[in-house]
Design an enzyme around this catalytic site. Structure first.
Site, mmCIF file in Angstrom:
data_model
loop_
_atom_site.group_PDB
_atom_site.id
_atom_site.type_symbol
_atom_site.label_atom_id
_atom_site.label_comp_id
_atom_site.label_asym_id
_atom_site.label_seq_id
_atom_site.Cartn_x
_atom_site.Cartn_y
_atom_site.Cartn_z
ATOM 1 C CE LYS A 54 4.724 0.353 -6.385
ATOM 2 N NZ LYS A 54 3.440 1.045 -6.358
ATOM 3 N N GLY B 206 -4.533 5.020 -2.453
ATOM 4 C CA GLY B 206 -5.554 5.946 -2.767
ATOM 5 C C GLY B 206 -6.530 6.327 -1.400
ATOM 6 C CG ASN C 24 0.574 8.444 -7.519
ATOM 7 O OD1 ASN C 24 0.119 9.466 -7.837
ATOM 8 N ND2 ASN C 24 0.402 7.532 -8.389
ATOM 9 C CB THR C 25 -3.380 9.251 -4.089
ATOM 10 O OG1 THR C 25 -3.327 8.084 -4.534
ATOM 11 C CG2 THR C 25 -4.831 9.901 -4.086
ATOM 12 C CB ALA D 81 -0.485 1.928 -1.128
ATOM 13 N N GLY D 82 -1.333 4.750 0.661
ATOM 14 C CA GLY D 82 -2.192 5.330 1.801
ATOM 15 C C GLY D 82 -1.465 6.325 2.455
#
Ligand code: SF4
Lengths: 369, 275
Positions: B104, B165, B213-214, B191-192
């Protein structure tokens, strides 16, 4: 990697069968998607006879999509036949090898004179055509014609026998920006049955031809199927897949589609005639599947139908066409096919304007080549 | 756990039955991370190379050995790399240490928003593809860049929904829609995505998968929220397969339009024997 790989994942009879067995619920589902968000199954539904009941809704969605993407414009262009000499034998074609017709090839000087007549009529996008005769209509000869004509036309395309990538590149250098190459039919069985002789008989070489043109950086590529050679809806399906593939791979190239309808009279007798409602449905389905594809109507279609369809989906039409070499200056050479819409360029433009559409003659600059 | 997708997602010849990819940064412990991975039923897990010791084989390290590689594709990422050169070096190192050839690609020169650098990302993609990597580049939601990355041989494109994040969901929807429409490789929204509804939205829009993830790492109970994300991905995917739900170009099915467009075509023929 070429379209051949994608093509081989499908079977023509399989698609034909799926089109025949689609249903109203599936059509409704396809029509619930935004234009451009349809998948192959949706396209199959919209091409199927089951979609006839939703024709009006398809027309409305297709019209709204066309207006959003293309505005109220229709591009006018004209064909110029450089030669009717041909060593291929296609059972449906008036230029087919062995036919007892008057053969003629224009010299580059004569071609320029012919082009001048189109120019005087207002045409600025031109399509140059030859038969499949490598010696007579050599790449060099085609290049000479392109170079002369590109001096005064905004866009020059060719519809000639399939070339190699490097030959397309060399023509690009001489002023060519577009290629038209019709597969005629994507049904391998019928393809073999109607293309008896010559390079055109090599189906796969022809299938990969737009890939080679794309590799050469061609600015516009036109695809098409000659409806009537095989199951028409299935041929439209494969043409659409082909176009989508090319749009994805050569995303800087404009792709357009034409669906000339074969007339039973032109030499093949086992041809199903395609009705206007079916023909219109195919165009509407193409528009919803490929919102940005140019859709072209030829002068094989009668004037009233062309005008109506320009009001809904078509984005480019030929005008004032002659289909024989030297036709604009009355050479008397044989025509490839009979035209239905015999109006002059002016008359076609006026008819579009009367429908609140802008007839566009130039949407390209040679400076951009 | 949630049932799997009827049509697996295929990337570089490998099939994935889960369309939820999971990142491993920011967790309170390896145990929580493992719980999130289990709860999500994911088959693709990304690990930041800067978080592991690149001086010894990856298998001997906690973070990596916590991932069952018989079931899960390990996707090392180059986060922290500020340019193409650094990213390429990291990727090669990871491969030497047994991390496989999937990467990635993240090139994020500024540390605050961690926005991806388009110029360096394209350069690194070209280099890594040439070198035999399966490259999944993280990118801004820029449709032309997506096409350029595909031309360079990227195996997927991974546009951001909003900055890493930020948990703001999909703020780049219109661009992602265009990317999806034009893509010839899978589009993974990365993301996001802060809530399961964001993941569902991405899938409804036609994304092939999402990466989260976050939202998992900072949850009170990562395993439970990971499962919720898995359901959301399936729900969004089912809705997508069903049809388009919010469509700007969709016409009302106005049967009673004043002047029909298709009047000139005549009535449908009863006898369709010609077909
Ligand atoms: S269709 Fe083309 S190749 Fe076939 S006979 Fe006619 S001019 Fe020749």
């Amino acid at each position: 990697m070429s379209f051949l790989e994608e093509f081989q994942r499908w079977s023509f009879p399989g698609v034909q069968q799926r089109i025949a067995s689609s249903n109203g619920a599936r059509v409704e589902q396809a029509l619930s998607r935004s234009a451009g968000q349809l998948d192959a199954d949706d396209l199959i539904a919209l091409l199927s006879p089951a979609a006839d009941a939703a024709l009006e809704q398809m027309a409305r969605q297709a019209q709204a999509t066309t207006r959003l993407r293309f505005g109220k414009t229709v591009l006018l262009y004209a064909p110029l036949y450089l030669s009717n000499i041909c060593y291929s034998q296609c059972t449906y074609c008036g230029f087919s090898y062995g036919k007892d017709i008057r053969r003629l090839q224009l010299s580059p000087e004569q071609a320029e004179v012919e082009a001048g007549l189109l120019h005087a009529a207002g045409i600025r996008h031109i399509l140059l055509l030859t038969g499949e005769a490598y010696r007579e209509s050599s790449i060099n000869y085609i290049g000479d014609c392109v170079e002369r004509i590109a001096r005064s036309f905004a866009s020059v395309s060719v519809e000639v026998y399939p070339l190699k990538t490097e030959d397309y590149l060399s023509l690009r250098w001489r002023g060519l920006d577009g290629l038209a190459i019709y597969q005629e039919t994507y049904d391998p069985r019928r393809y073999a049955a109607v293309h008896l002789k010559g390079i055109k008989a090599r189906m796969e070489y022809r299938l990969e031809c737009p890939d080679r043109a794309g590799e050469a950086g061609m600015r516009r590529i036109a695809l098409g199927a000659l409806l009537g050679l095989s199951d028409a809806a299935s041929d439209v399906f494969f043409t659409a897949l082909h176009a989508r593939y090319l749009m994805q791979r050569f995303w800087q190239t404009q792709i357009s589609i034409s669906l000339p309808r074969l007339r039973p009279a032109t030499g093949v007798d086992d041809v199903a005639s395609i009705g206007d409602r079916d023909f219109a449905r195919f165009l509407f389905a193409l528009r919803l599947f490929l919102p940005d594809a140019g859709l072209t109507l030829s002068t094989r279609e009668p004037a009233p139908l062309r005008d109506e369809l320009c009001g809904i989906v078509a984005t480019q039409i030929s005008a004032g066409s002659q289909t024989s070499p030297g036709g604009y200056s009355d050479s008397g050479a044989a025509r490839q096919f009979e035209i239905e819409d015999r109006r002059t360029v002016r008359q076609v433009a006026d008819a579009l304007a009367a429908r609140n559409l802008d007839p566009v003659f130039t949407d390209w600059s040679p400076a951009l080549k | 756990m949630a049932q799997s997708d009827p049509q697996p997602l295929v990337i570089a010849g490998r099939s994935f039955h889960s369309r939820l990819f999971v990142g491993t940064g920011k967790f309170a412990s390896t145990a929580e991370m493992r719980a999130a991975i289990d709860g999500s039923a994911t088959e693709m897990v990304t690990v930041a190379l800067r978080r592991i010791d690149l001086s010894r084989p990856l298998e001997q390290q906690d973070l990596i050995s916590a991932i069952d590689r018989s079931r899960i594709q390990l996707l090392p990422n180059t986060s922290g790399a500020r340019n193409a050169l650094e990213a390429v070096q990291l990727a090669r190192l990871a491969r030497e240490l047994g991390g496989g050839n999937w990467i990635k690609l993240e090139v994020t020169p500024e540390p605050r928003y961690l926005l991806p650098d388009p110029v360096e990302t394209l350069a690194a993609t070209q280099e890594l593809v040439k070198d035999g990597f399966v490259v999944l580049p993280y990118m801004h939601a820029d449709p032309i860049l997506a096409l350029r990355l595909q031309d360079a041989g990227a195996a997927t494109v991974m546009p951001l929904g909003s900055p890493i994040g930020s948990n703001q969901g999909i703020r780049t929807a219109e661009s992602i829609r265009i990317i999806i429409e034009q893509a010839r490789v899978p589009v993974v929204v990365d993301a996001g995505l802060g809530a399961p509804s964001h993941a569902a939205q991405a899938m409804e829009m036609g994304a092939s998968a999402v990466l989260v993830n976050t939202a998992l790492a900072i949850a009170r109970d990562p395993a439970t929220i990971a499962e919720a994300f898995a359901w959301a991905v399936l729900a969004g995917r089912s809705a997508r397969l069903y049809g388009d739900l919010h469509s700007s170009e969709r016409m009302p099915a106005a049967a009673s339009a004043s002047s029909p467009l298709t009047g000139f075509l005549g009535r449908p023929s009863q006898d369709n024997s010609g077909n």
